[in-house]
Design an enzyme around this catalytic site. Structure first.
Site, PDB file in Angstrom:
ATOM      1  CB  CYS A   1     -58.003 -56.855 107.610  1.00 49.35           C
ATOM      2  SG  CYS A   1     -57.879 -55.062 107.583  1.00 49.35           S
TER       3      CYS A   1
ATOM      4  NE  ARG B 247     -38.873 -56.813  98.933  1.00 45.33           N
ATOM      5  CZ  ARG B 247     -37.994 -56.352  98.086  1.00 45.33           C
ATOM      6  NH1 ARG B 247     -37.183 -55.384  98.447  1.00 45.33           N
ATOM      7  NH2 ARG B 247     -37.886 -56.824  96.868  1.00 45.33           N
TER       8      ARG B 247
ATOM      9  CG  ASN C 115     -38.657 -50.306  98.166  1.00 44.97           C
ATOM     10  OD1 ASN C 115     -37.911 -49.512  97.602  1.00 44.97           O
ATOM     11  ND2 ASN C 115     -38.808 -51.548  97.758  1.00 44.97           N
ATOM     12  CD  GLU C 116     -40.073 -52.006  93.716  1.00 41.29           C
ATOM     13  OE1 GLU C 116     -40.363 -53.149  94.095  1.00 41.29           O
ATOM     14  OE2 GLU C 116     -39.347 -51.782  92.732  1.00 41.29           O
TER      15      GLU C 116
ATOM     16  CD1 TRP D 174     -35.530 -59.454  91.375  1.00 42.83           C
ATOM     17  CD2 TRP D 174     -36.948 -59.822  89.683  1.00 42.83           C
ATOM     18  NE1 TRP D 174     -35.790 -58.237  90.762  1.00 42.83           N
ATOM     19  CE2 TRP D 174     -36.663 -58.438  89.728  1.00 42.83           C
ATOM     20  CE3 TRP D 174     -37.819 -60.288  88.686  1.00 42.83           C
ATOM     21  CZ2 TRP D 174     -37.207 -57.518  88.824  1.00 42.83           C
ATOM     22  CZ3 TRP D 174     -38.364 -59.374  87.791  1.00 42.83           C
ATOM     23  CH2 TRP D 174     -38.053 -58.017  87.869  1.00 42.83           C
TER      24      TRP D 174
ATOM     25  CD  GLU E 160     -33.272 -57.997  96.962  1.00 45.49           C
ATOM     26  OE1 GLU E 160     -32.897 -57.113  97.745  1.00 45.49           O
ATOM     27  OE2 GLU E 160     -34.183 -57.847  96.134  1.00 45.49           O
ATOM     28  CE  LYS E 161     -26.396 -66.337  99.678  1.00 44.47           C
ATOM     29  NZ  LYS E 161     -27.837 -66.627  99.846  1.00 44.47           N
ATOM     30  CG  PHE E 162     -25.583 -64.845  94.549  1.00 52.19           C
ATOM     31  CD1 PHE E 162     -24.206 -64.652  94.588  1.00 52.19           C
ATOM     32  CD2 PHE E 162     -26.130 -65.875  95.301  1.00 52.19           C
ATOM     33  CE1 PHE E 162     -23.389 -65.482  95.347  1.00 52.19           C
ATOM     34  CE2 PHE E 162     -25.330 -66.712  96.062  1.00 52.19           C
ATOM     35  CZ  PHE E 162     -23.958 -66.522  96.092  1.00 52.19           C
TER      36      PHE E 162
ATOM     37  CB  CYS F   9     -55.221 -55.571 103.193  1.00 55.96           C
ATOM     38  SG  CYS F   9     -55.642 -56.087 104.868  1.00 55.96           S
TER      39      CYS F   9
ATOM     40  CD  GLU G   5     -35.220 -50.308  93.687  1.00 55.69           C
ATOM     41  OE1 GLU G   5     -35.310 -51.427  93.130  1.00 55.69           O
ATOM     42  OE2 GLU G   5     -35.791 -50.052  94.752  1.00 55.69           O
TER      43      GLU G   5
HETATM   44  C1  GAL Z   1     -36.985 -53.938  93.613  1.00 52.80           C
HETATM   45  C2  GAL Z   1     -36.925 -53.554  95.086  1.00 52.80           C
HETATM   46  C3  GAL Z   1     -35.508 -53.587  95.607  1.00 52.80           C
HETATM   47  C4  GAL Z   1     -34.818 -54.857  95.188  1.00 52.80           C
HETATM   48  C5  GAL Z   1     -34.891 -54.991  93.696  1.00 52.80           C
HETATM   49  C6  GAL Z   1     -34.202 -56.205  93.157  1.00 52.80           C
HETATM   50  O1  GAL Z   1     -38.256 -54.294  93.214  1.00 52.80           O
HETATM   51  O2  GAL Z   1     -37.441 -52.275  95.279  1.00 52.80           O
HETATM   52  O3  GAL Z   1     -35.526 -53.455  97.002  1.00 52.80           O
HETATM   53  O4  GAL Z   1     -35.425 -55.939  95.810  1.00 52.80           O
HETATM   54  O5  GAL Z   1     -36.243 -55.059  93.309  1.00 52.80           O
HETATM   55  O6  GAL Z   1     -34.314 -56.260  91.756  1.00 52.80           O
END
Ligand code: GAL
Length: 688
Positions: A170, A119, A157-158, A326, A366-368, A168, A318
């Site tokens: 190109c 993404r 998003n971000e 992560w 991102e299931k966890f 990029c 968020e």
């Molecule tokens: C952000 C992102 C979200 C999600 C989140 C997980 O950077 O905008 O979509 O991936 O991290 O921590």
């Protein structure tokens, strides 16, 4: 809902609580969607962000939009008192787009074009990407622009995604870069001068010769690299503006983007001007850093930065309820930390607490990742209970908090272009991690409960009595004149080693430091302390260890407050103070650690009238952040320690939630955030 562009205050009118909601992943599970609403109410959720990565569901094939499912979801949410922040879906491209039109995929600095996947990876110059984005954004605006549940637009998003992939290379981007340069410089002579391109035979004789910095080409010409960074930020912003225009076609709802603190590739000070509200995504490394307070200080800096972009409340778009999947170590937030860390954002100016994510996805990467609702146990989890408790608390606080915002009179300079240039200087230490050197200057303010704004070199300095500019390597535009006027007018200015070296083209200043008269010094050289040679700074009766950087300067009118203890510059100034006009300018020549900076910050905050308004001293790990309003202040007293902390209040207050009078010595429980008020009622509490 209010429309900021008509001059009315922007949304929200209540503190928001909610988060990213992905019902598009559960459309074939109606029982899950029903349960979501039940649980959202129990968690005191009043707002969700919808559709962030839903492009393949919203437009399953080119030109065929399917918005019915989204409308049903929005209707249902609204009927249940839950508002929607609606996203444009450009954060992740569908297969039909990436597979049919190669040009939407970025080309990296090795010259390789990406294929479909992941993404945040579209080319911001691609005409096809612009066209398909305009089509879906306008269609969303037409269909939902007047939906009563629509609170705001969440663009993409971000933007920029992973910093290593933001740019990029190109052919479309090359062409736009050349146009951008023509606009900036007008002639090749101007460009060659700005880039000092005689160096290593880089003189440009035709615009067509110019290429972005790539690993298989030019990677050393500082002027080129700096302009490329400027271009990358502006080009992505241009894409963002096109998205904003598209959603505004049929809608007056405010527009925001979710930012990432001091995200290196995008100059958010420029971006903020195009947005109605700014938002922040925040994932501090709680419990996983050697100094457990580091994440708290970093989070405080990020919130202060984001608030300062528009000097108005922002949205915490968020955050996480517990573990971030992560992070190198996915440690759970300890009980109480979620509430404290969320209120920390509010303390620094957020009018919301929102999460990634409402519900854990069943599959995918991102299931966890932490969420309000887990795969199992519904509302019967510690995390859900903590979230619901916080939601209730936010509801109770909403009226009071919404009338306030942080209004510090102290500011620290953090300038994107300065950071880009400093990190590319090929001097002092290689590589230079600018933030690592800059953050120690922020920390003592946090430790002493002094709220600060973060400003860049274009921001006005009016209204501040103290401006601190650490590692102010580049001086852009009329910055030096404005600092001079600020000090002349009575301000206190503090700057440091590695400042005033280059102009906005990254060309070194000749002759003297641009503020030498204000600082009352002549700068000569800068040393990096030899690895095996300790040095110290002597300031009054105290001695402080020197870290890395040692500027060698000569007083020319300034008073020497501290000096080096050893080496060939023993006795040279390590800290100077100079009166200029009605104000004072300090120069820290030596890079010292926290104790020195703590003492320096204490001195200058006292001198400029910026000390903590609630307590004269705070124990380690406790801070105070003040939101001011017409009727008085709210003080967020936060204990980041896993044990209780004793605090002595300098004034009588009321507990903003219970109404109890609070005075003298109080004890904060582990991870407690106590919110006190000192308005008319607080004053009367003192009289009792
Ligand atoms: C952000 C992102 C979200 C999600 C989140 C997980 O950077 O905008 O979509 O991936 O991290 O921590």
């Amino acid at each position: 809902m209010e429309n900021i562009r008509s001059g009315k205050p922007p949304l929200p009118t209540r503190l928001l609580h909610g988060g990213d909601y992905n019902p598009d992943q559960w459309l074939d599970c109606p029982e899950v969607l029903e349960e979501d609403i039940v649980l959202m109410k129990k968690a005191h959720v009043n707002c969700v962000s919808l559709g962030i990565f839903a492009w393949s569901r919203l437009e399953p094939e080119e030109g065929r939009f399917d918005f019915d499912w989204l409308e049903k979801i929005m209707d249902n949410l609204y009927e249940n008192g839950i508002y929607t922040i609606l996203a444009t879906p450009t954060g992740a491209m569908p297969h039909w787009l990436t597979d049919t039109y190669e040009e939407v995929n970025k080309v990296n600095k090795e010259g390789k074009r990406r294929i479909h996947g992941q993404r945040h990876n579209f080319c911001p110059s691609s005409p096809v990407m612009r066209e398909r984005t305009r089509a879906i954004d306008t269609a969303l605006s037409r269909r939902f622009g007047h939906h009563p549940g629509l609170l705001a637009w969440h663009l993409s998003n971000e933007y920029g995604g992973d910093g290593d992939w933001t740019d990029c290379h190109c052919p479309h981007c090359q062409a736009n870069f050349r146009k951008w340069l023509q606009n900036r410089y007008g002639t090749l002579d101007n460009l060659n001068h700005a880039w000092w391109s005689g160096f290593w035979s880089n003189v440009v004789t035709s615009w067509e010769q110019i290429h972005s910095p790539v690993t298989y080409g030019e990677m050393t010409l500082h002027g080129l690299k700096l302009d490329w960074k400027r271009f990358v930020s502006e080009q992505m912003l241009d894409f963002c503006k096109a998205e904003a225009d598209a959603v505004r076609t049929y809608s007056d709802a405010p527009v925001t983007i979710n930012m990432m603190g001091p995200f290196d590739p995008l100059n958010y000070f420029q971006w903020a001007k195009e947005l109605d509200i700014v938002s922040e995504d925040s994932y501090p490394f709680w419990h996983s850093q050697e100094d457990p307070l580091d994440p708290a200080v970093m989070a405080a800096f990020r919130y202060s930065l984001i608030r300062s972009l528009k000097k108005q409340p922002f949205l915490l778009m968020e955050s996480v309820t517990s573990a971030v999947n992560w992070h190198p170590r996915c440690t759970l937030k300890r009980p109480g930390v979620h509430e404290l860390s969320s209120l920390q954002a509010v303390a620094h100016g957020s009018n919301s607490v929102q999460y990634f994510q409402w519900r854990k996805s069943r599959g995918g990467s991102e299931k966890f990742h932490g969420a309000v609702v887990d795969h199992r146990n519904g509302e019967n989890t510690r995390v859900f209970r903590e979230v619901a408790h916080l939601g209730q608390r936010l509801e109770g606080l909403s009226d009071k908090v919404m009338k306030t915002c942080n209004r510090p009179r102290a500011a620290i300079v953090f300038d994107w272009e300065n950071r880009w240039a400093a990190e590319d200087a090929q001097a002092i230490v290689n590589p230079l991690n600018f933030l690592e050197k800059w953050m120690p200057w922020f920390r003592p303010f946090w430790e002493q409960g002094v709220d600060v704004d973060i400003v860049d070199m274009d921001c006005g300095l009016e209204g501040y009595s103290l401006v601190v500019a650490p590692l102010n390597y580049m001086y852009r535009g009329d910055y030096a004149q404005r600092v001079r006027a600020f000090v002349e007018g009575g301000g206190t200015y503090v700057t440091s080693y590695w400042s005033g070296e280059v102009d906005e083209h990254d060309l070194c200043f000749l002759g003297h430091h641009p503020l030498s008269d204000v600082l009352g010094i002549r700068t000569e050289d800068i040393d990096v302390r030899p690895v095996n040679m300790e040095n110290e700074v002597i300031w009054g009766k105290k001695r402080y260890p020197v870290m890395d950087l040692c500027a060698i300067v000569h007083p020319e009118g300034a008073q020497v407050l501290a000096e080096y203890a050893r080496d060939f510059y023993a006795g040279f100034p390590a800290l100077t103070r100079h009166s200029f006009g009605r104000g004072t300018a300090y120069f820290a020549a030596a890079e010292c650690g926290g104790e020195f900076l703590g003492d320096l910050v204490k001195l200058v905050t006292e001198e400029s009238g910026n000390t903590c308004a609630l307590c004269s001293a705070l124990p380690r790990g406790v801070t105070v952040t003040e939101r001011k309003g017409g009727e008085g202040s709210l003080f967020f007293l936060q204990n980041f320690n896993p044990e209780p902390a004793a605090v002595i209040l300098g004034k009588a207050c009321l507990d903003a939630e219970t109404g109890d009078t609070v005075t003298g010595a109080i004890t904060l429980t582990p991870y407690e955030c106590r919110i006190l008020e000192n308005g008319k009622e607080g004053e009367s509490a003192r009289e009792k």
